[in-house]
Write an enzyme that holds these catalytic residues in place. Structure first.
Site, PDB file in Angstrom:
ATOM      1  N   GLN A  30    -108.193  -1.491 -86.897  1.00  0.00           N
ATOM      2  CA  GLN A  30    -107.119  -2.329 -86.345  1.00  0.00           C
ATOM      3  C   GLN A  30    -105.895  -2.174 -87.238  1.00  0.00           C
ATOM      4  O   GLN A  30    -106.031  -2.036 -88.465  1.00  0.00           O
ATOM      5  CB  GLN A  30    -107.514  -3.823 -86.304  1.00  0.00           C
ATOM      6  CG  GLN A  30    -108.130  -4.273 -84.978  1.00  0.00           C
ATOM      7  CD  GLN A  30    -109.590  -3.876 -84.857  1.00  0.00           C
ATOM      8  OE1 GLN A  30    -110.345  -3.985 -85.820  1.00  0.00           O
ATOM      9  NE2 GLN A  30    -109.982  -3.390 -83.697  1.00  0.00           N
ATOM     10  N   ASN A  48    -105.099  -2.491 -81.610  1.00  0.00           N
ATOM     11  CA  ASN A  48    -106.271  -1.620 -81.664  1.00  0.00           C
ATOM     12  C   ASN A  48    -105.819  -0.179 -81.918  1.00  0.00           C
ATOM     13  O   ASN A  48    -104.657   0.162 -81.672  1.00  0.00           O
ATOM     14  CB  ASN A  48    -107.027  -1.685 -80.332  1.00  0.00           C
ATOM     15  CG  ASN A  48    -107.905  -2.912 -80.227  1.00  0.00           C
ATOM     16  OD1 ASN A  48    -108.418  -3.396 -81.221  1.00  0.00           O
ATOM     17  ND2 ASN A  48    -108.074  -3.422 -79.016  1.00  0.00           N
ATOM     18  N   CYS A  57    -108.546 -11.101 -84.125  1.00  0.00           N
ATOM     19  CA  CYS A  57    -109.341 -10.203 -84.957  1.00  0.00           C
ATOM     20  C   CYS A  57    -109.855 -11.029 -86.136  1.00  0.00           C
ATOM     21  O   CYS A  57    -109.095 -11.363 -87.054  1.00  0.00           O
ATOM     22  CB  CYS A  57    -108.521  -9.010 -85.438  1.00  0.00           C
ATOM     23  SG  CYS A  57    -109.516  -7.903 -86.458  1.00  0.00           S
ATOM     24  N   ASN A 139    -109.919 -13.252 -77.461  1.00  0.00           N
ATOM     25  CA  ASN A 139    -110.146 -11.920 -76.881  1.00  0.00           C
ATOM     26  C   ASN A 139    -111.523 -11.915 -76.179  1.00  0.00           C
ATOM     27  O   ASN A 139    -112.404 -12.706 -76.505  1.00  0.00           O
ATOM     28  CB  ASN A 139    -110.069 -10.833 -77.964  1.00  0.00           C
ATOM     29  CG  ASN A 139    -111.010 -11.068 -79.138  1.00  0.00           C
ATOM     30  OD1 ASN A 139    -111.597 -12.127 -79.283  1.00  0.00           O
ATOM     31  ND2 ASN A 139    -111.147 -10.075 -79.983  1.00  0.00           N
ATOM     32  N   HIS A 141    -115.289 -10.985 -74.860  1.00  0.00           N
ATOM     33  CA  HIS A 141    -116.541 -10.416 -75.391  1.00  0.00           C
ATOM     34  C   HIS A 141    -117.627 -10.493 -74.343  1.00  0.00           C
ATOM     35  O   HIS A 141    -117.782 -11.522 -73.685  1.00  0.00           O
ATOM     36  CB  HIS A 141    -116.989 -11.179 -76.646  1.00  0.00           C
ATOM     37  CG  HIS A 141    -116.046 -11.014 -77.783  1.00  0.00           C
ATOM     38  ND1 HIS A 141    -116.161  -9.975 -78.689  1.00  0.00           N
ATOM     39  CD2 HIS A 141    -114.946 -11.715 -78.143  1.00  0.00           C
ATOM     40  CE1 HIS A 141    -115.162 -10.053 -79.567  1.00  0.00           C
ATOM     41  NE2 HIS A 141    -114.413 -11.107 -79.256  1.00  0.00           N
ATOM     42  N   ASN A 172    -114.746  -6.378 -75.344  1.00  0.00           N
ATOM     43  CA  ASN A 172    -115.571  -5.966 -76.484  1.00  0.00           C
ATOM     44  C   ASN A 172    -117.019  -6.161 -76.066  1.00  0.00           C
ATOM     45  O   ASN A 172    -117.320  -7.048 -75.251  1.00  0.00           O
ATOM     46  CB  ASN A 172    -115.241  -6.839 -77.687  1.00  0.00           C
ATOM     47  CG  ASN A 172    -113.785  -6.698 -78.117  1.00  0.00           C
ATOM     48  OD1 ASN A 172    -113.409  -5.694 -78.710  1.00  0.00           O
ATOM     49  ND2 ASN A 172    -112.950  -7.682 -77.785  1.00  0.00           N
ATOM     50  N   GLU A 190    -116.162  -1.936 -79.735  1.00  0.00           N
ATOM     51  CA  GLU A 190    -114.935  -2.717 -79.588  1.00  0.00           C
ATOM     52  C   GLU A 190    -113.978  -2.114 -78.569  1.00  0.00           C
ATOM     53  O   GLU A 190    -113.744  -0.897 -78.573  1.00  0.00           O
ATOM     54  CB  GLU A 190    -114.209  -2.810 -80.932  1.00  0.00           C
ATOM     55  CG  GLU A 190    -114.840  -3.805 -81.863  1.00  0.00           C
ATOM     56  CD  GLU A 190    -113.939  -4.124 -83.044  1.00  0.00           C
ATOM     57  OE1 GLU A 190    -112.716  -4.298 -82.859  1.00  0.00           O
ATOM     58  OE2 GLU A 190    -114.479  -4.196 -84.147  1.00  0.00           O
ATOM     59  N   CYS A 199    -117.335  -6.875 -86.405  1.00  0.00           N
ATOM     60  CA  CYS A 199    -116.327  -7.516 -85.560  1.00  0.00           C
ATOM     61  C   CYS A 199    -116.494  -9.025 -85.730  1.00  0.00           C
ATOM     62  O   CYS A 199    -117.491  -9.598 -85.295  1.00  0.00           O
ATOM     63  CB  CYS A 199    -116.514  -7.092 -84.106  1.00  0.00           C
ATOM     64  SG  CYS A 199    -115.322  -7.855 -82.989  1.00  0.00           S
ATOM     65  N   GLY A 200    -115.506  -9.635 -86.386  1.00  0.00           N
ATOM     66  CA  GLY A 200    -115.598 -11.070 -86.675  1.00  0.00           C
ATOM     67  C   GLY A 200    -115.561 -11.923 -85.417  1.00  0.00           C
ATOM     68  O   GLY A 200    -116.385 -12.835 -85.245  1.00  0.00           O
ATOM     69  N   GLY A 202    -116.361 -10.919 -82.543  1.00  0.00           N
ATOM     70  CA  GLY A 202    -117.603 -10.597 -81.826  1.00  0.00           C
ATOM     71  C   GLY A 202    -118.779 -11.381 -82.368  1.00  0.00           C
ATOM     72  O   GLY A 202    -119.649 -11.836 -81.613  1.00  0.00           O
TER      73      GLY A 202
HETATM   74  N1  LIG Z   1    -111.045  -4.762 -80.571  1.00  0.00           N
HETATM   75  C1  LIG Z   1    -110.781  -6.167 -80.474  1.00  0.00           C
HETATM   76  C2  LIG Z   1    -109.839  -6.669 -81.507  1.00  0.00           C
HETATM   77  C3  LIG Z   1    -110.376  -6.582 -82.884  1.00  0.00           C
HETATM   78  C4  LIG Z   1    -111.553  -7.497 -83.151  1.00  0.00           C
HETATM   79  C5  LIG Z   1    -111.929  -7.391 -84.576  1.00  0.00           C
HETATM   80  N2  LIG Z   1    -112.578  -6.226 -84.991  1.00  0.00           N
HETATM   81  C6  LIG Z   1    -112.581  -8.617 -85.138  1.00  0.00           C
HETATM   82  O1  LIG Z   1    -113.040  -8.558 -86.283  1.00  0.00           O
HETATM   83  O2  LIG Z   1    -112.577  -9.676 -84.515  1.00  0.00           O
HETATM   84  C7  LIG Z   1    -110.188  -6.476 -79.094  1.00  0.00           C
HETATM   85  O3  LIG Z   1    -109.690  -5.586 -78.411  1.00  0.00           O
HETATM   86  O4  LIG Z   1    -110.228  -7.651 -78.708  1.00  0.00           O
END
Ligand SMILES: N[C@@H](CCC[C@H](N)C(=O)O)C(=O)O
Length: 257
Positions: A30, A48, A57, A139, A141, A172, A190, A199-200, A202
């Protein structure tokens, strides 16, 4: 992460793709730009590696918070994103706890293309029926509980679910196995990035989905390829605690034209 609080810096999608490129650019999962904010200690813009600008993120939130905590020597800092303001607290030993806010569970807000029960719905991928959950942490998931996350076909199924018509803004994708009521193993595909180490947001979405299904308690440890995150569900909010480590700090010279 680029600090644009004193010097204006804005990257468009093409520039973000170039910087994120692991062969020709700096290489990252990111691209973060820290900007001034009148409502919080700083504003965090997230892109991204495919150039798309996104709402959340979790990992970057901890990292930016770490920089601000060190800089201000405060116990708590606030970070603004396009999705809202997050409160981040020093958890000691380099770790940071972030109040990631309230998860969004309605299908319209994830967003999904049609009315489904986000706790459990059927996703059809190339004729195969998969049972999934959906959660937004700002975002989108899509969480799949599987027998063995380590054996899950993340690289092949991930992109198909990311671009599934049920998710008009893509999603995601988390592949999760339950080790016990307090411990999950998760691998992630992701949106706009592919397979990453962690992915936090996530992990937060996964903790919410597992709790809704009655698979876990309101506190879980989640083992990702890059480390373990602790997630606590409290008062309708999701709290994420995890490590941060500074890899490099300095000045880059590159052509932004
Ligand atoms: N790819 C994700 C955004 C990044 C999420 C990230 N890696 C995290 O740690 O939360 C998206 O497109 O929503």
């Amino acid at each position: 992460m680029f600090d644009a609080r004193k010097q204006r810096l804005a990257f468009d999608a093409t520039q973000a793709r170039q910087i994120a490129d692991r062969r020709r650019g700096i290489g990252c999962d990111q691209l973060i730009v820290i900007e001034p904010s009148s409502d919080a200690d700083a504003f965090m813009r997230i892109r991204n590696p495919d150039g798309s600008e996104v709402e959340a993120c979790g990992n970057a939130t901890r990292c930016v918070a770490r920089l601000l905590l060190d800089e201000t020597r405060k116990q708590k800092v606030t970070l603004q994103t396009v999705a809202g303001i997050l409160v981040c607290e020093d958890a000691g030993g380099g770790a940071v706890t972030v109040d990631m806010g309230a998860p969004e569970l309605s299908w319209e807000r994830i967003p999904m293309a049609e009315a489904v029960d986000t706790n459990r719905f059927t996703l059809t991928v190339e004729g195969e029926s998969l049972t999934a959950s959906a959660v937004s942490m700002g975002n989108p998931h899509c969480v799949l509980f599987v027998d063995d996350a380590d054996a899950a076909p993340v690289a092949t199924l991930g992109p198909k679910i990311e671009n599934h018509p049920l998710f008009p803004r893509r999603t995601n994708v988390e592949f999760v196995s339950v080790r016990d009521k307090g411990y999950l193993r998760m691998r992630v595909w992701e949106r706009g990035a592919g397979i990453t180490q962690a992915c936090g947001s996530g992990a937060c979405a996964t903790a919410v989905a597992a709790f809704r299904r009655g698979l876990t308690r309101d506190h879980v440890e989640i083992e990702l390829d890059g480390g373990v995150l602790s997630i606590t569900l409290k008062d309708g909010h999701v709290f994420m605690t995890g490590a941060t480590a500074l890899a490099y700090s300095g000045t880059f010279a590159f052509d932004t034209k």
